[in-house]
Write a protein that holds these residues in place. Structure first.
Motif, short mmCIF file in Angstrom:
data_model
loop_
_atom_site.label_atom_id
_atom_site.label_comp_id
_atom_site.label_asym_id
_atom_site.label_seq_id
_atom_site.Cartn_x
_atom_site.Cartn_y
_atom_site.Cartn_z
N THR A 119 0.83 -1.20 0.00
CA THR A 119 0.00 0.00 0.00
C THR A 119 0.87 1.25 0.00
O THR A 119 2.02 1.23 0.43
N GLY A 120 0.30 2.33 -0.50
CA GLY A 120 1.02 3.60 -0.54
C GLY A 120 0.18 4.67 -1.20
O GLY A 120 -1.04 4.55 -1.31
N MET A 121 0.86 5.73 -1.65
CA MET A 121 0.20 6.86 -2.30
C MET A 121 0.74 7.00 -3.72
O MET A 121 1.94 6.91 -3.95
N ALA A 122 -0.17 7.25 -4.66
CA ALA A 122 0.21 7.41 -6.06
C ALA A 122 -0.17 8.79 -6.55
O ALA A 122 -1.15 9.38 -6.10
N SER A 123 0.62 9.29 -7.48
CA SER A 123 0.32 10.53 -8.19
C SER A 123 0.53 10.23 -9.67
O SER A 123 1.66 9.98 -10.10
N LEU A 124 -0.55 10.20 -10.44
CA LEU A 124 -0.51 9.73 -11.82
C LEU A 124 -1.12 10.75 -12.77
O LEU A 124 -1.97 11.54 -12.37
N GLY A 125 -0.73 10.67 -14.03
CA GLY A 125 -1.32 11.54 -15.04
C GLY A 125 -1.16 10.95 -16.42
O GLY A 125 -0.26 10.16 -16.67
N THR A 126 -2.07 11.32 -17.32
CA THR A 126 -1.95 10.88 -18.71
C THR A 126 -0.94 11.78 -19.41
O THR A 126 -0.79 12.95 -19.07
N ASN A 127 -0.23 11.22 -20.39
CA ASN A 127 0.83 11.95 -21.07
C ASN A 127 0.34 12.79 -22.24
O ASN A 127 0.88 13.84 -22.52
N ASN A 128 -0.66 12.30 -22.94
CA ASN A 128 -1.13 12.99 -24.14
C ASN A 128 -2.59 13.37 -23.99
O ASN A 128 -3.37 12.62 -23.41
N ARG A 129 -2.95 14.50 -24.54
CA ARG A 129 -4.34 14.92 -24.47
C ARG A 129 -5.25 13.92 -25.17
O ARG A 129 -5.06 13.62 -26.34
N GLY A 130 -6.20 13.41 -24.42
CA GLY A 130 -7.16 12.50 -25.00
C GLY A 130 -6.69 11.08 -25.22
O GLY A 130 -7.46 10.21 -25.55
N ASN A 131 -5.40 10.80 -25.05
CA ASN A 131 -4.88 9.45 -25.25
C ASN A 131 -4.67 8.80 -23.89
O ASN A 131 -3.69 9.06 -23.22
N LEU A 132 -5.59 7.95 -23.48
CA LEU A 132 -5.51 7.34 -22.16
C LEU A 132 -4.56 6.16 -22.11
O LEU A 132 -4.40 5.53 -21.08
N ASN A 133 -3.89 5.82 -23.22
CA ASN A 133 -2.93 4.72 -23.20
C ASN A 133 -1.54 5.18 -22.77
O ASN A 133 -0.69 4.36 -22.50
N GLY A 134 -1.28 6.49 -22.75
CA GLY A 134 0.01 6.98 -22.31
C GLY A 134 -0.11 7.63 -20.95
O GLY A 134 -0.68 8.71 -20.81
#
Length: 92
Positions: free
Chosen positions: A19-34
């Protein structure tokens, strides 16, 4: 850009859950695979420090995404910050 910041569980290749804390984000606008981000485990072990492949990151509400560790940085004597890169659709 879509982001998530909050509690998460890193599932190691052997099935161990951390367990822990995550900080995440998508790399490209509209592309949820990156997507990428960081994970700070609540407890650090040798298994955590050596984890690189075959990992999954589980977010609340059973959202899971595959991740690989691209780096581990020491924060304090007892804490590390893991850099992650997502594989496949973002779980947030």
């Amino acid at each position: 850009m879509t982001t998530y910041s909050g509690p998460a569980t890193l599932i190691l290749a052997d099935g161990a859950r951390v367990t822990g804390m995550a900080s995440l984000g998508t790399n490209n606008r509209g592309n949820l695979n990156g997507w990428s981000g960081t994970f700070r485990p609540n407890e650090v072990s040798t298994d955590i420090r050596n984890a690189t492949e075959g990992l999954q990151l589980e977010l609340p509400y059973d959202q899971i995404g595959e991740v690989a560790v691209t780096g581990v940085r020491k924060l304090l004597a007892t804490q590390v910050l893991m850099s992650l890169v997502g594989r496949g659709p973002a779980p947030f």
